[in-house]
Design a protein around this motif. Sequence first.
Motif, PDB file in Angstrom:
ATOM      1  N   ALA A 226      10.327   0.678  -1.929  1.00 21.72           N
ATOM      2  CA  ALA A 226      10.208   1.282  -3.262  1.00 21.72           C
ATOM      3  C   ALA A 226      10.770   2.688  -3.306  1.00 21.72           C
ATOM      4  CB  ALA A 226       8.739   1.286  -3.694  1.00 21.72           C
ATOM      5  N   HIS A 227      10.610   3.442  -2.220  1.00 22.40           N
ATOM      6  CA  HIS A 227      11.074   4.836  -2.204  1.00 22.40           C
ATOM      7  C   HIS A 227      12.584   4.941  -2.270  1.00 22.40           C
ATOM      8  CE1 HIS A 227      11.242   3.487   1.971  1.00 22.40           C
ATOM      9  NE2 HIS A 227      12.101   4.443   2.215  1.00 22.40           N
ATOM     10  N   GLU A 228      13.304   3.827  -2.050  1.00 25.75           N
ATOM     11  CA  GLU A 228      14.763   3.835  -2.114  1.00 25.75           C
ATOM     12  C   GLU A 228      15.285   3.292  -3.442  1.00 25.75           C
ATOM     13  OE1 GLU A 228      16.422   1.777   1.206  1.00 25.75           O
ATOM     14  OE2 GLU A 228      15.286   2.918   2.702  1.00 25.75           O
ATOM     15  N   ASN A 229      14.385   2.842  -4.320  1.00 21.63           N
ATOM     16  CA  ASN A 229      14.788   2.206  -5.571  1.00 21.63           C
ATOM     17  C   ASN A 229      14.314   3.047  -6.753  1.00 21.63           C
ATOM     18  OD1 ASN A 229      14.764   0.510  -7.933  1.00 21.63           O
ATOM     19  ND2 ASN A 229      14.997  -1.269  -6.609  1.00 21.63           N
ATOM     20  N   PRO A 230      15.219   3.675  -7.492  1.00 21.65           N
ATOM     21  CA  PRO A 230      14.817   4.550  -8.601  1.00 21.65           C
ATOM     22  C   PRO A 230      13.926   3.860  -9.634  1.00 21.65           C
ATOM     23  CG  PRO A 230      17.142   4.865  -8.094  1.00 21.65           C
ATOM     24  CD  PRO A 230      16.683   3.679  -7.298  1.00 21.65           C
ATOM     25  N   LEU A 231      14.174   2.580  -9.909  1.00 21.93           N
ATOM     26  CA  LEU A 231      13.358   1.865 -10.894  1.00 21.93           C
ATOM     27  C   LEU A 231      11.952   1.617 -10.357  1.00 21.93           C
ATOM     28  CD1 LEU A 231      15.892  -0.710 -12.395  1.00 21.93           C
ATOM     29  CD2 LEU A 231      15.332   1.592 -13.184  1.00 21.93           C
ATOM     30  N   SER A 232      11.847   1.276  -9.089  1.00 22.72           N
ATOM     31  CA  SER A 232      10.530   1.081  -8.483  1.00 22.72           C
ATOM     32  C   SER A 232       9.737   2.380  -8.481  1.00 22.72           C
ATOM     33  CB  SER A 232      10.675   0.563  -7.049  1.00 22.72           C
ATOM     34  OG  SER A 232      11.226  -0.734  -7.030  1.00 22.72           O
ATOM     35  N   ILE A 233      10.408   3.468  -8.196  1.00 24.28           N
ATOM     36  CA  ILE A 233       9.743   4.769  -8.205  1.00 24.28           C
ATOM     37  C   ILE A 233       9.160   5.049  -9.587  1.00 24.28           C
ATOM     38  CG2 ILE A 233      10.140   7.266  -8.075  1.00 24.28           C
ATOM     39  CD1 ILE A 233      12.165   6.675  -5.832  1.00 24.28           C
ATOM     40  N   LYS A 234       9.927   4.770 -10.629  1.00 26.06           N
ATOM     41  CA  LYS A 234       9.443   5.008 -11.995  1.00 26.06           C
ATOM     42  C   LYS A 234       8.235   4.128 -12.319  1.00 26.06           C
ATOM     43  CE  LYS A 234      13.906   6.539 -13.826  1.00 26.06           C
ATOM     44  NZ  LYS A 234      15.040   6.226 -14.740  1.00 26.06           N
ATOM     45  N   LEU A 235       8.255   2.872 -11.856  1.00 27.85           N
ATOM     46  CA  LEU A 235       7.138   1.975 -12.119  1.00 27.85           C
ATOM     47  C   LEU A 235       5.857   2.476 -11.443  1.00 27.85           C
ATOM     48  CD1 LEU A 235       8.595  -1.648 -11.764  1.00 27.85           C
ATOM     49  CD2 LEU A 235       7.804  -0.519 -13.842  1.00 27.85           C
ATOM     50  N   PHE A 236       5.947   2.816 -10.172  1.00 28.63           N
ATOM     51  CA  PHE A 236       4.754   3.249  -9.446  1.00 28.63           C
ATOM     52  C   PHE A 236       4.293   4.634  -9.899  1.00 28.63           C
ATOM     53  CE2 PHE A 236       5.914  -0.220  -6.594  1.00 28.63           C
ATOM     54  CZ  PHE A 236       4.659  -0.758  -6.321  1.00 28.63           C
ATOM     55  N   GLN A 237       5.212   5.478 -10.325  1.00 31.55           N
ATOM     56  CA  GLN A 237       4.797   6.762 -10.890  1.00 31.55           C
ATOM     57  C   GLN A 237       4.038   6.560 -12.198  1.00 31.55           C
ATOM     58  OE1 GLN A 237       8.532   8.908 -11.136  1.00 31.55           O
ATOM     59  NE2 GLN A 237       8.151  10.021  -9.240  1.00 31.55           N
TER      60      GLN A 237
ATOM     61  N   LEU B 143       0.814  -1.214   0.000  1.00 33.90           N
ATOM     62  CA  LEU B 143       0.000   0.000   0.000  1.00 33.90           C
ATOM     63  C   LEU B 143       0.845   1.261   0.000  1.00 33.90           C
ATOM     64  CD1 LEU B 143      -2.664  -1.107   2.646  1.00 33.90           C
ATOM     65  CD2 LEU B 143      -2.831  -1.257   0.156  1.00 33.90           C
ATOM     66  N   ASP B 144       1.990   1.219   0.676  1.00 35.54           N
ATOM     67  CA  ASP B 144       2.823   2.428   0.821  1.00 35.54           C
ATOM     68  C   ASP B 144       3.178   3.080  -0.515  1.00 35.54           C
ATOM     69  OD1 ASP B 144       2.773   2.380   3.568  1.00 35.54           O
ATOM     70  OD2 ASP B 144       4.751   1.462   3.806  1.00 35.54           O
ATOM     71  N   PRO B 145       3.716   2.337  -1.498  1.00 38.67           N
ATOM     72  CA  PRO B 145       4.064   3.009  -2.757  1.00 38.67           C
ATOM     73  C   PRO B 145       2.853   3.476  -3.548  1.00 38.67           C
ATOM     74  CG  PRO B 145       4.469   0.641  -2.926  1.00 38.67           C
ATOM     75  CD  PRO B 145       4.179   0.929  -1.489  1.00 38.67           C
ATOM     76  N   LEU B 146       1.701   2.806  -3.372  1.00 43.31           N
ATOM     77  CA  LEU B 146       0.488   3.283  -4.049  1.00 43.31           C
ATOM     78  C   LEU B 146       0.092   4.658  -3.530  1.00 43.31           C
ATOM     79  CD1 LEU B 146      -1.697   0.035  -4.095  1.00 43.31           C
ATOM     80  CD2 LEU B 146      -0.400   1.019  -5.994  1.00 43.31           C
ATOM     81  N   VAL B 147       0.262   4.858  -2.221  1.00 43.57           N
ATOM     82  CA  VAL B 147      -0.101   6.130  -1.593  1.00 43.57           C
ATOM     83  C   VAL B 147       0.973   7.187  -1.826  1.00 43.57           C
ATOM     84  CG1 VAL B 147      -0.532   7.280   0.617  1.00 43.57           C
ATOM     85  CG2 VAL B 147      -1.535   5.031   0.152  1.00 43.57           C
ATOM     86  N   HIS B 148       2.226   6.839  -1.545  1.00 47.57           N
ATOM     87  CA  HIS B 148       3.283   7.840  -1.489  1.00 47.57           C
ATOM     88  C   HIS B 148       4.001   8.069  -2.822  1.00 47.57           C
ATOM     89  CE1 HIS B 148       2.688   8.061   2.769  1.00 47.57           C
ATOM     90  NE2 HIS B 148       3.025   6.796   2.967  1.00 47.57           N
ATOM     91  N   ILE B 149       3.925   7.121  -3.732  1.00 50.52           N
ATOM     92  CA  ILE B 149       4.592   7.297  -5.037  1.00 50.52           C
ATOM     93  C   ILE B 149       3.571   7.438  -6.157  1.00 50.52           C
ATOM     94  CG2 ILE B 149       6.209   6.317  -6.696  1.00 50.52           C
ATOM     95  CD1 ILE B 149       7.578   4.860  -4.400  1.00 50.52           C
ATOM     96  N   SER B 150       2.610   6.522  -6.212  1.00 48.92           N
ATOM     97  CA  SER B 150       1.586   6.600  -7.253  1.00 48.92           C
ATOM     98  C   SER B 150       0.619   7.752  -7.011  1.00 48.92           C
ATOM     99  CB  SER B 150       0.802   5.282  -7.331  1.00 48.92           C
ATOM    100  OG  SER B 150       1.642   4.203  -7.646  1.00 48.92           O
ATOM    101  N   GLY B 151       0.469   8.172  -5.745  1.00 54.89           N
ATOM    102  CA  GLY B 151      -0.461   9.256  -5.432  1.00 54.89           C
ATOM    103  C   GLY B 151      -1.907   8.850  -5.580  1.00 54.89           C
ATOM    104  N   CYS B 152      -2.216   7.602  -5.214  1.00 53.28           N
ATOM    105  CA  CYS B 152      -3.558   7.064  -5.363  1.00 53.28           C
ATOM    106  C   CYS B 152      -4.185   6.737  -4.011  1.00 53.28           C
ATOM    107  CB  CYS B 152      -3.518   5.794  -6.220  1.00 53.28           C
ATOM    108  SG  CYS B 152      -2.961   6.063  -7.921  1.00 53.28           S
ATOM    109  N   VAL B 153      -5.462   6.435  -4.042  1.00 54.21           N
ATOM    110  CA  VAL B 153      -6.191   5.995  -2.854  1.00 54.21           C
ATOM    111  C   VAL B 153      -6.471   4.500  -3.000  1.00 54.21           C
ATOM    112  CG1 VAL B 153      -8.323   6.199  -1.528  1.00 54.21           C
ATOM    113  CG2 VAL B 153      -7.248   8.250  -2.476  1.00 54.21           C
ATOM    114  N   PRO B 154      -5.808   3.651  -2.221  1.00 53.47           N
ATOM    115  CA  PRO B 154      -6.078   2.217  -2.317  1.00 53.47           C
ATOM    116  C   PRO B 154      -7.364   1.851  -1.584  1.00 53.47           C
ATOM    117  CG  PRO B 154      -4.348   2.616  -0.706  1.00 53.47           C
ATOM    118  CD  PRO B 154      -4.692   3.953  -1.310  1.00 53.47           C
ATOM    119  N   VAL B 155      -8.184   1.047  -2.215  1.00 54.09           N
ATOM    120  CA  VAL B 155      -9.408   0.531  -1.605  1.00 54.09           C
ATOM    121  C   VAL B 155      -9.296  -0.995  -1.590  1.00 54.09           C
ATOM    122  CG1 VAL B 155     -11.911   0.301  -1.825  1.00 54.09           C
ATOM    123  CG2 VAL B 155     -10.813   2.481  -2.335  1.00 54.09           C
ATOM    124  N   MET B 156      -9.233  -1.560  -0.398  1.00 51.83           N
ATOM    125  CA  MET B 156      -9.036  -2.997  -0.264  1.00 51.83           C
ATOM    126  C   MET B 156     -10.360  -3.744  -0.427  1.00 51.83           C
ATOM    127  SD  MET B 156      -6.125  -3.267   2.713  1.00 51.83           S
ATOM    128  CE  MET B 156      -6.862  -2.053   3.805  1.00 51.83           C
TER     129      MET B 156
END
Length: 267
Positions: free
Chosen positions: A243-254, A45-58
């Motif tokens: 994810a916030h420490e991995n440049p490639l992960s950041i690009k994927l979630f963005q 959930l963390d990268p969806l909120v903090h990198i993707s900028g989305c609202v996760p609904v479980m």
Amino acid sequence: MNNDNQYAEPTAQTQKTQRKPIVLVPTGAKEHSGHWYQLMGKKYLDPLVHISGCVPVMLPTAYGEEDIEQYVDMADAIFLSGASTNIDPALYGQEWQTPDQGQDKGRDHFNIALIRAGLKRGLPFFGICRGFQELNIAFGGDLYQQVHNSPGMMDHREKDPNAPLTEQYGPNHSVQLTPNSWLGNVLDTDHFMVNSLHGQGIKTLGQGLSALAHAEDGLVEAAYCPEFKQFTLGVQWHPEWLAHENPLSIKLFQAFGNAARDFSKQK
């Protein structure tokens, strides 16, 4: 400057601008002390909120597929996580070869139905590990139930399951992207190291899926659905881990978040 309207009710336009995309995140079943839970790891959930900028609904996967279309109505994207359970091999025509691993048939059937319904509606899709495998099964593909016991394949499991998580999720093997792929453009590279914590993997790609990356032994590590115009991606590694420490992960979630925002604007 006139501040008379600084506390006015937001207009429809500003509300639309401020609205974050809704991402559907199906949960999984877990038993503890005789009680059953529907769970989702916070690391997903963390990268969806903090990198993707989305609202996760479980979404609970324990109640069947009857409400799939209603869930899809409310959504701007779909995200499927990994899990400790394996997909029921009966769904791809095989006998069960991993009795030491649990199953979650409720998740299997729910997520396959969600994938099919969501992609038809144009929802962006991102699947990780088991989520990638579910995508493949939804399109008629199958799996190696034990990659490490398959001729010519490497052991893709974590090297020491008792090691600290930072070691388990550390770089394990390299991945090579297909030449001139859109994923290479997103990541700005075609070769990189990934973590690897899976006993199962893609054997035969489902109809309509196209490989985007392979491991050193040829195992498919990423794929997408070219027949759909929206963002569709499944990866076998775990980009959500730190994810916030991995440049490639950041690009994927963005990229996933941007696709969800584009879909939201079309509503």
